[in-house]
Design a protein around this motif. Structure first.
Motif, PDB file in Angstrom:
ATOM      1  N   GLY A  97     -13.238 -44.811   9.256  1.00  0.00           N
ATOM      2  CA  GLY A  97     -13.923 -43.990  10.967  1.00  0.00           C
ATOM      3  C   GLY A  97     -13.727 -42.247  10.398  1.00  0.00           C
ATOM      4  N   GLU A  98     -12.709 -42.228   9.438  1.00  0.00           N
ATOM      5  CA  GLU A  98     -12.850 -41.056   9.865  1.00  0.00           C
ATOM      6  C   GLU A  98     -13.558 -39.934   8.884  1.00  0.00           C
ATOM      7  OE1 GLU A  98      -9.731 -38.835   6.682  1.00  0.00           O
ATOM      8  OE2 GLU A  98      -8.193 -39.794   8.522  1.00  0.00           O
ATOM      9  N   GLY A  99     -14.796 -40.324   8.521  1.00  0.00           N
ATOM     10  CA  GLY A  99     -15.797 -39.524   7.477  1.00  0.00           C
ATOM     11  C   GLY A  99     -15.576 -38.565   7.064  1.00  0.00           C
ATOM     12  N   ARG A 100     -14.485 -39.058   5.939  1.00  0.00           N
ATOM     13  CA  ARG A 100     -14.143 -37.916   4.631  1.00  0.00           C
ATOM     14  C   ARG A 100     -12.701 -38.594   3.945  1.00  0.00           C
ATOM     15  NH1 ARG A 100      -9.683 -33.440   6.867  1.00  0.00           N
ATOM     16  NH2 ARG A 100      -8.410 -35.242   7.290  1.00  0.00           N
ATOM     17  N   GLN A 101     -13.127 -38.965   2.634  1.00  0.00           N
ATOM     18  CA  GLN A 101     -12.362 -39.426   2.110  1.00  0.00           C
ATOM     19  C   GLN A 101     -12.230 -37.992   0.551  1.00  0.00           C
ATOM     20  OE1 GLN A 101     -14.795 -42.388   0.354  1.00  0.00           O
ATOM     21  NE2 GLN A 101     -15.547 -41.151  -0.699  1.00  0.00           N
ATOM     22  N   LEU A 102     -10.498 -38.964   0.118  1.00  0.00           N
ATOM     23  CA  LEU A 102      -9.932 -37.979  -1.018  1.00  0.00           C
ATOM     24  C   LEU A 102     -10.522 -37.797  -2.077  1.00  0.00           C
ATOM     25  CD1 LEU A 102      -7.592 -35.894  -0.712  1.00  0.00           C
ATOM     26  CD2 LEU A 102      -6.096 -38.436  -1.629  1.00  0.00           C
ATOM     27  N   ALA A 103     -10.617 -37.115  -2.555  1.00  0.00           N
ATOM     28  CA  ALA A 103     -11.946 -36.625  -4.091  1.00  0.00           C
ATOM     29  C   ALA A 103     -10.816 -35.764  -5.073  1.00  0.00           C
ATOM     30  CB  ALA A 103     -13.099 -36.381  -3.866  1.00  0.00           C
ATOM     31  N   GLU A 104     -11.630 -35.894  -6.075  1.00  0.00           N
ATOM     32  CA  GLU A 104     -10.617 -34.945  -7.370  1.00  0.00           C
ATOM     33  C   GLU A 104     -12.161 -33.678  -6.984  1.00  0.00           C
ATOM     34  OE1 GLU A 104      -8.607 -36.127 -10.699  1.00  0.00           O
ATOM     35  OE2 GLU A 104      -7.376 -36.037  -9.436  1.00  0.00           O
ATOM     36  N   ASP A 105     -12.397 -33.270  -7.781  1.00  0.00           N
ATOM     37  CA  ASP A 105     -13.225 -32.395  -7.582  1.00  0.00           C
ATOM     38  C   ASP A 105     -13.119 -31.137  -9.149  1.00  0.00           C
ATOM     39  OD1 ASP A 105     -14.904 -33.290  -6.244  1.00  0.00           O
ATOM     40  OD2 ASP A 105     -14.708 -32.295  -4.962  1.00  0.00           O
ATOM     41  N   VAL A 106     -13.627 -30.555 -10.093  1.00  0.00           N
ATOM     42  CA  VAL A 106     -13.223 -29.421 -10.902  1.00  0.00           C
ATOM     43  C   VAL A 106     -14.292 -28.422 -10.151  1.00  0.00           C
ATOM     44  CG1 VAL A 106     -13.576 -28.489 -12.997  1.00  0.00           C
ATOM     45  CG2 VAL A 106     -12.999 -31.655 -12.319  1.00  0.00           C
TER      46      VAL A 106
END
Length: 166
Positions: A88-97
């Motif tokens: 329900g937060e609408g976001r998730q932790l991701a790793e980007d370059v």
């Protein structure tokens, strides 16, 4: 984010790729926090306003205070079926370059801002800015004094008086 640069990179400029952990929009729900195919309903506490008004009777008359709705946290809508991935937060932790182009002449402690490369807010919105702080690695021979480079050279007396090519 702190980015360490050596003297050559600062003098000539450089393009660096860095790995950043940040909140990104949830791919499953599209960033709204609701399970696929379900809609948000209007909050019954604030009727979609996002604020709750309270009227208190005092000796001087009525006093009206407005505060953020405790049920929907100011959103005005309630998610009935939350997304299974982001809860329900609408976001998730991701790793980007992310590729960063550093222009020549940056200084130690300088902050660079990359618009739209920061965290995504809860349940949608515009991503924030990514702040990059420059840290200059110390050079073994050269010292920096503003835009000038200083080099300590030990000369003997004879070379200093008669002159010598170094």
């Amino acid at each position: 984010i702190k980015l360490k640069l050596n003297l050559t990179e600062i003098a000539e400029g450089v393009e660096k790729k860095i790995k950043v952990k940040r909140y990104d929009a949830c791919n499953t729900c599209g960033g709204n926090g609701a399970k696929d195919g379900t809609a948000k309903s209007t909050c019954s506490t604030c009727q979609g306003a996002g604020q709750v008004k309270r009227v208190q009777q005092t000796m001087l008359g009525q006093m009206v205070t407005a505060s953020t709705c405790p049920t929907c946290s100011g959103d005005g809508k309630i998610i009935e079926d939350r997304c299974d991935v982001c809860f329900g937060e609408g976001r998730q932790l991701a790793e980007d370059v992310i590729s960063i182009k550093i222009t020549p002449g940056v200084a130690d402690g300088m902050q660079l801002s990359m618009s739209g490369k920061g965290n995504v807010p809860v349940r949608g919105g515009v991503p924030g800015d990514l702040l990059i702080v420059i840290e200059e690695e110390e050079h073994p021979d050269l010292k920096r004094d503003g835009n000038n480079l200083v080099y300590d050279l030990q000369l003997n007396f004879v070379d200093a008086v008669l002159g010598n090519s170094i």
